[in-house]
Design a protein around this motif. Structure first.
Motif, PDB file in Angstrom:
ATOM      1  N   LEU A 447       0.780  -1.088   0.014  1.00  0.00           N
ATOM      2  CA  LEU A 447      -0.060   0.065  -0.201  1.00  0.00           C
ATOM      3  C   LEU A 447       0.823   1.265  -0.141  1.00  0.00           C
ATOM      4  N   ASP A 448       2.150   1.233   0.653  1.00  0.00           N
ATOM      5  CA  ASP A 448       3.032   2.310   0.766  1.00  0.00           C
ATOM      6  C   ASP A 448       3.360   2.847  -0.658  1.00  0.00           C
ATOM      7  N   LEU A 449       3.888   1.338  -1.445  1.00  0.00           N
ATOM      8  CA  LEU A 449       4.383   1.641  -2.995  1.00  0.00           C
ATOM      9  C   LEU A 449       3.238   2.155  -3.911  1.00  0.00           C
ATOM     10  N   ARG A 450       1.960   1.815  -3.343  1.00  0.00           N
ATOM     11  CA  ARG A 450       0.728   2.298  -4.325  1.00  0.00           C
ATOM     12  C   ARG A 450       0.562   3.860  -3.749  1.00  0.00           C
ATOM     13  N   ALA A 451       0.698   4.165  -2.789  1.00  0.00           N
ATOM     14  CA  ALA A 451       0.556   5.601  -2.357  1.00  0.00           C
ATOM     15  C   ALA A 451       1.482   6.269  -2.993  1.00  0.00           C
ATOM     16  N   GLU A 452       2.934   5.870  -3.327  1.00  0.00           N
ATOM     17  CA  GLU A 452       3.819   6.607  -3.895  1.00  0.00           C
ATOM     18  C   GLU A 452       3.897   6.524  -5.378  1.00  0.00           C
ATOM     19  N   GLY A 453       2.964   5.698  -6.085  1.00  0.00           N
ATOM     20  CA  GLY A 453       2.872   5.554  -7.398  1.00  0.00           C
ATOM     21  C   GLY A 453       4.051   4.806  -7.944  1.00  0.00           C
ATOM     22  N   ARG A 454       4.288   3.701  -7.242  1.00  0.00           N
ATOM     23  CA  ARG A 454       5.459   2.785  -7.406  1.00  0.00           C
ATOM     24  C   ARG A 454       5.046   1.544  -7.404  1.00  0.00           C
ATOM     25  N   LEU A 455       3.676   1.264  -7.431  1.00  0.00           N
ATOM     26  CA  LEU A 455       3.216  -0.229  -7.114  1.00  0.00           C
ATOM     27  C   LEU A 455       3.601  -1.135  -8.461  1.00  0.00           C
ATOM     28  N   ASP A 456       3.701  -0.331  -9.507  1.00  0.00           N
ATOM     29  CA  ASP A 456       3.891  -1.004 -10.830  1.00  0.00           C
ATOM     30  C   ASP A 456       5.338  -1.755 -10.757  1.00  0.00           C
ATOM     31  N   ARG A 457       6.354  -1.114 -10.075  1.00  0.00           N
ATOM     32  CA  ARG A 457       7.567  -1.669  -9.945  1.00  0.00           C
ATOM     33  C   ARG A 457       7.694  -3.014  -8.952  1.00  0.00           C
ATOM     34  N   ALA A 458       6.608  -3.269  -8.285  1.00  0.00           N
ATOM     35  CA  ALA A 458       6.842  -4.250  -7.391  1.00  0.00           C
ATOM     36  C   ALA A 458       6.580  -5.669  -8.281  1.00  0.00           C
ATOM     37  N   LYS A 459       7.498  -6.603  -8.246  1.00  0.00           N
ATOM     38  CA  LYS A 459       7.567  -7.612  -8.922  1.00  0.00           C
ATOM     39  C   LYS A 459       6.997  -8.692  -8.391  1.00  0.00           C
ATOM     40  N   MET A 460       7.682  -9.063  -7.202  1.00  0.00           N
ATOM     41  CA  MET A 460       7.529 -10.267  -6.342  1.00  0.00           C
ATOM     42  C   MET A 460       7.510 -10.330  -4.744  1.00  0.00           C
ATOM     43  N   VAL A 461       6.879 -11.182  -4.366  1.00  0.00           N
ATOM     44  CA  VAL A 461       6.801 -11.345  -2.879  1.00  0.00           C
ATOM     45  C   VAL A 461       7.641 -12.596  -2.692  1.00  0.00           C
ATOM     46  N   ASP A 462       8.620 -12.641  -1.771  1.00  0.00           N
ATOM     47  CA  ASP A 462       9.503 -13.636  -1.555  1.00  0.00           C
ATOM     48  C   ASP A 462       9.537 -14.054  -0.105  1.00  0.00           C
ATOM     49  N   LEU A 463       8.986 -15.158   0.176  1.00  0.00           N
ATOM     50  CA  LEU A 463       8.952 -15.532   1.412  1.00  0.00           C
ATOM     51  C   LEU A 463       9.441 -17.199   1.767  1.00  0.00           C
ATOM     52  N   THR A 464       9.749 -17.164   3.108  1.00  0.00           N
ATOM     53  CA  THR A 464      10.197 -18.816   3.350  1.00  0.00           C
ATOM     54  C   THR A 464       9.042 -19.476   4.240  1.00  0.00           C
ATOM     55  N   ASN A 465       8.657 -20.636   3.684  1.00  0.00           N
ATOM     56  CA  ASN A 465       7.595 -21.451   4.110  1.00  0.00           C
ATOM     57  C   ASN A 465       7.920 -23.015   3.778  1.00  0.00           C
ATOM     58  N   CYS A 466       8.177 -23.719   5.140  1.00  0.00           N
ATOM     59  CA  CYS A 466       7.994 -22.940   6.624  1.00  0.00           C
ATOM     60  C   CYS A 466       9.597 -22.594   6.821  1.00  0.00           C
ATOM     61  N   THR A 467       9.596 -21.830   7.772  1.00  0.00           N
ATOM     62  CA  THR A 467      10.812 -21.148   8.371  1.00  0.00           C
ATOM     63  C   THR A 467      11.893 -22.353   8.903  1.00  0.00           C
ATOM     64  N   PHE A 468      12.881 -21.899   9.001  1.00  0.00           N
ATOM     65  CA  PHE A 468      13.629 -23.128   9.610  1.00  0.00           C
ATOM     66  C   PHE A 468      13.277 -23.642  11.070  1.00  0.00           C
ATOM     67  N   ASP A 469      12.699 -22.747  11.908  1.00  0.00           N
ATOM     68  CA  ASP A 469      11.940 -23.059  12.994  1.00  0.00           C
ATOM     69  C   ASP A 469      10.769 -23.444  13.025  1.00  0.00           C
ATOM     70  N   GLY A 470       9.890 -23.728  12.047  1.00  0.00           N
ATOM     71  CA  GLY A 470       8.612 -24.323  11.676  1.00  0.00           C
ATOM     72  C   GLY A 470       7.590 -23.301  11.314  1.00  0.00           C
ATOM     73  N   HIS A 471       7.854 -21.987  11.119  1.00  0.00           N
ATOM     74  CA  HIS A 471       6.605 -21.071  11.309  1.00  0.00           C
ATOM     75  C   HIS A 471       6.042 -21.408   9.846  1.00  0.00           C
ATOM     76  N   ILE A 472       4.779 -21.746   9.710  1.00  0.00           N
ATOM     77  CA  ILE A 472       4.122 -21.884   8.194  1.00  0.00           C
ATOM     78  C   ILE A 472       3.073 -20.893   8.047  1.00  0.00           C
ATOM     79  N   TYR A 473       3.068 -20.322   7.046  1.00  0.00           N
ATOM     80  CA  TYR A 473       2.141 -19.189   6.480  1.00  0.00           C
ATOM     81  C   TYR A 473       0.758 -19.775   6.169  1.00  0.00           C
ATOM     82  N   ASN A 474      -0.064 -18.887   6.128  1.00  0.00           N
ATOM     83  CA  ASN A 474      -1.219 -19.193   5.553  1.00  0.00           C
ATOM     84  C   ASN A 474      -1.045 -18.607   4.031  1.00  0.00           C
ATOM     85  N   THR A 475      -0.598 -19.378   3.474  1.00  0.00           N
ATOM     86  CA  THR A 475      -0.019 -19.273   2.074  1.00  0.00           C
ATOM     87  C   THR A 475      -1.323 -18.573   1.236  1.00  0.00           C
TER      88      THR A 475
END
Length: 910
Positions: A447-475
């Motif tokens: 939303l911050d990128l969108r507010a600055e008119g830069r959302l078009d530059r956002a290409k990817m969301v990069d996350l670790t699932n599950c983490t080393f310690d076992g945290h699982i996202y609600n993907t």
């Protein structure tokens, strides 16, 4: 007045996962009771009670079968203690050792031999010479309780010596019993449905009915008229690897053309096609059993080949004819050398441009893992991640990145020129580790990128699932809410530690491919458009950021471009050799990026990939498709057993404990209130609901064992266990170690771990008892330093303005690539000792200290500095309090490597 009996407590979470081991335990308990009866130490009632306890669930397994169970019942009711004990022992041992899969005698008893035709006494009669894999086929048919033996007999008569596999039918008569069977019996590899069965089972199945309701498979959700197709859909949701067959005596052509029958392998006319069914079942399992590359490699190794290429070790002559390295050949065996070659002709294939058996093996892996495409990678998942970044990210693209992810993602962005917009995970300061990135932080960044008119530059969301310690996202929720803000975002989920989750119906929805499949199904449902438009009407034409942050955003299904990538370290959780990795793709726009993706493969993949690694990836897929469900269930059972034994032991629990979900995940991210798998009062429904709704869940196979309360730091305890007790762990933190159960572990491993922890705990007890007040005070001080006096974890600060270029005013992205390469020139860098007064002076008065490289302490294993980052006071404070020996990117003798202020000013001028 008598009080009514208290209701039994709800079944615990471990009740389901412990079923395979509990089944063997129940049979051993029956044998022990029968033996005690035989010896006069137990009453017949104890034997009958033990028999009655195991009887209901045995209907879901082919062995021991109704005949042996009836023989055992007759012996018990007839007062034949010795005969009952002997048969109970034989069945118990066969289940424990799995000998019934290969030994025909395990299926026989005197009663069966006397009453049945000779050619049907032995289910494995047609086995012939050599081992043939055994599996079981579920038969769902009306009246299976009365005609089950007849169905079994008909199937057995179809066997032939040339059959590649041997299988036994498991007949059940209802929808509920079918679900029970596929959940409880991992040996089932195929399911055949006869039309006409009902929904409810006549037996009491409280735990499974609880699951059916929570998963939407109960009678209130399932249409009776379409019960076979409803059951087929349910089976595919739970165990998608199973082959399904439908036998009907009505319009089979119409059924085969129904879109809901897409998951059914064959629809057959029941009156005339029993042999055809038998052949189809064998063919279906054979298709999964086939390993195109490994099968071909075995044939290649057996050919008399003369090699005139640059791989002297091929064929093994240089090894076995040597006086000096023959021991290597004796250690590894001949086949590994016979299967080596640098050629990609003569029946072999090229990993870089596969056209034959490697291509086919990758296509089979894609089917198995629910992807559109799979790439085999022999350089580990570090390389898989870099391939994705190079293929999809161009210089200047913004990537939302977990600052604590594996270093391969950071280096991938350096190579690709993408600008990282770092977002921090929630801290777990007490244990010197980070969790996962809250969805609110991801949405805020977009939303911050969108507010600055830069959302078009956002290409990817990069996350670790599950983490080393076992945290699982609600993907699914993460992707849907992000796509509601930017419909064409690409997602890279690093599931290096989570590849096995595909084979668990409880974990699969939280994998990248599982969530992508669910989103794709939702997009096809007309109700998705209705839900989107209803929310848009509620939010209004110009919703505030606060409203968007608060809402559970629904994307427009008509605009979504579903682009999901998942990287798996196959070697970390499946039977693949070290560095074996798979890259999974589900991208509707893959055709547009396929050429550049292949360029990324050419860039990073070796032109001499290891043949044995490729073969192990092929074989790992085969194993997981045919027995992964049972293997993963066993791994979860092992983990729950460790949690229970450690935390409940009266001595061990004084010094060690495995952290629960409530200690690993803050309450604000456990919206259902779920606390832990084994917490009293926590039921199966609680666990299922948590997996469906909570922002983060905990992978049950990953256990954080706190050792600081025993006076050990993580590194010290890991070394002690490896050097003194031959028990190996993976990751450590300041006051904990990480235990990971996997498909390789057994209950013997658990017993050994508990024995060693008890030995260490008893040693601590003795030392404290004999050490007096001084010793106890010293121990308490050590524990306090590890558990209480812990440094605060530093968040990412900011990129220096010299490397911000055209970044927005409020968004923190930066050009890490420029900073990384500016440090290649010695004259542009300087070093400052960590403890020097100048460091404190510059923190206070400037100029800013700019990191010239990545600094990664192990533990915790994430970069606390990246190139171009302004070094903050909290980062310096954290480094000064660190007592770990291994810090990548930091030479203590020289100090912090910094980009000189004048070098930074030159960048600003440029």
């Amino acid at each position: 007045m008598n009080k009514p009996a208290a209701a039994p407590p709800p079944p615990g979470v471990d009740h389901f996962f412990s079923f395979p081991g509990a089944r063997a335990d129940r049979w051993r308990a029956l044998h022990a009771a029968a033996r005690g009866w035989e010896q006069g130490d137990a009453a017949p009632a104890e034997v009958r009670e033990a028999f009655d306890e195991l009887l209901p669930s045995e209907a879901f397994f082919a062995y021991p079968g109704r005949g042996l169970l009836e023989s055992l019942r007759k012996r018990i009711e007839g007062g034949q203690a010795g005969a009952a004990a002997a048969l109970a022992r034989r069945v118990s041992e066969a289940i424990l050792t799995r000998s019934y899969k290969t030994d025909p005698a395990d299926w026989q008893s005197a009663e069966i031999a006397a009453e049945a035709p000779a050619d049907l006494n032995t289910p494995t009669l047609a086995r012939g010479q050599g081992h043939r894999p055994y599996f079981e086929m579920l038969l769902v048919a009306p009246g299976a309780g009365s005609r089950g033996e007849n169905l079994i007999t008909q199937i057995r008569r179809l066997r032939r010596p040339e059959d590649a596999f041997i299988y036994e039918p498991v007949p059940v008569g209802s929808f509920e019993e079918a679900i029970c069977a596929i959940l409880l019996n991992p040996a089932i590899a195929a399911v055949t449905l006869y039309e006409g069965f009902g929904h409810e089972s006549p037996s009491e199945l409280p735990l499974l009915r609880e699951f059916l309701v929570s998963a939407g498979f109960d009678a209130g959700h399932v249409a009776g008229a379409d019960l076979p197709l409803s059951l087929a859909a349910a089976v595919k949701r739970i165990r998608p690897e199973l082959d399904l067959y439908l036998l009907s005596d009505r319009h089979v052509e119409r059924i085969a053309g129904d879109p809901r029958a897409a998951g059914i392998r064959r629809v057959l006319y029941a009156v005339e096609e029993l042999l055809e069914l038998h052949l189809c079942v064998l063919e279906g399992v054979g298709e999964r059993f086939r390993t195109p590359f490994f099968d071909n490699l075995k044939k290649y190794a057996m050919r008399p080949i003369s090699t005139f290429h640059a791989l002297p070790i091929a064929r093994g002559k240089s090894v076995f004819k040597s006086d000096w390295i023959r021991d290597m050949g004796e250690f590894y065996g001949l086949n590994i050398f016979l299967a080596e070659s640098s050629a990609t002709t003569g029946g072999l294939d090229s990993l870089l441009e596969p056209t034959g058996n490697i291509r086919e093996a990758q296509a089979m892996a894609a089917r198995a893992f629910g992807a559109d495409h799979v790439f085999f990678v022999t350089n580990g998942t570090s390389t898989s991640n870099k391939m994705v970044h190079q293929a999809l990210v161009a210089p200047g693209d913004i990537v939302l990145l977990d600052r604590n992810c594996h270093k391969s993602h950071h280096y991938g962005l350096v190579l690709a020129g993408g600008q990282p917009l770092y977002i921090d995970a929630f801290p777990m300061t007490e244990y010197s580790m980070y969790g996962a990135v809250p969805l609110a932080s991801i949405k805020k960044a977009l939303l911050d990128l969108r507010a600055e008119g830069r959302l078009d530059r956002a290409k990817m969301v990069d996350l670790t699932n599950c983490t080393f310690d076992g945290h699982i996202y609600n993907t699914r929720r993460v992707m849907e809410e992000c796509l509601a803000i930017k419909p064409d975002l690409i997602f890279l989920w690093d599931e290096a530690w989570f590849g096995f989750a595909r084979w668990s119906p409880f974990l699969r929805p939280r994998t990248a491919m599982g969530a992508a499949e669910a989103i794709a199904g939702w997009m096809r449902d007309p109700a998705s458009v209705t839900a989107y438009e209803a929310q848009q009407a509620e939010l209004g034409e110009d919703p505030t950021e606060a409203a968007l942050m608060q809402a559970r955003l629904i994307p427009d299904p008509r605009r979504i471009r579903l682009r999901v990538y998942q990287t798996n370290s196959t070697h970390k959780s499946m039977s693949a050799l070290r560095q074996g990795s798979m890259l999974l793709v589900r991208d509707v726009d893959f055709a547009e990026v396929e050429a550049q993706f292949h360029e990324a493969v050419f860039t990073h993949a070796s032109t001499s990939p290891n043949q044995q690694l490729i073969a192990s990836l092929d074989v790992a897929r085969r194993q997981m498709e045919l027995e992964g469900y049972g293997l993963v269930a066993n791994a979860i059972e092992i983990a729950l057993d460790i949690r229970k034994e450690v935390n409940a032991h009266p001595v061990i629990s004084k010094y060690f404990r495995v952290l629960g979900a409530d200690e690993m995940i803050p309450a604000e991210y456990r919206q259902t209130g779920f606390e832990d798998f084994l917490r009293p009062g926590v039921s199966w429904t609680d666990q299922v609901r948590s997996m469906h709704e909570d922002e983060f869940c905990l992978d049950p196979t990953r256990m954080t064992l706190v050792c600081g309360t025993a006076g050990f730091d993580g590194t010290q305890f890991k070394k002690l266990m490896a050097d003194e007790y031959d028990i190996q762990f993976n990751k450590t933190s300041r006051n904990s170690v990480l235990l990971q159960s996997n498909i390789n572990n057994t209950r013997s491993d658990v017993a050994n771990l508990i024995r060693v922890l008890l030995e260490i705990s008893n040693g601590l007890e003795a030392d404290l008892a004999g050490g007096g007040e001084t010793g106890r005070a010293s121990f308490a001080g050590r524990v306090k330093s590890l558990m209480t006096d812990v440094p605060d974890l530093p968040n990412f600060s900011e990129f220096h303005e010299a490397f911000r270029w055209d970044a927005g005013k409020t968004t923190p992205e930066g050009d890490m690539r420029s900073a990384f390469y500016s440090a290649y020139y010695a004259e542009g860098c300087e070093y400052l000792p960590l403890d020097s007064p100048e460091v404190d002076q510059r923190l206070k008065d400037g100029p800013a200290m700019i990191s010239a490289n990545f600094v990664i302490p192990y533990p915790p294993g994430f970069p606390i500095m990246v190139p171009g980052q302004v070094i903050s006071a909290e980062t310096i404070d954290f480094m000064r309090k660190l007592d770990v020996k291994e810090i990548h990117g930091f030479e203590r003798a020289r100090g912090l490597k910094l980009i000189r202020p004048d070098n930074a000013r030159d960048h600003i001028r440029k």
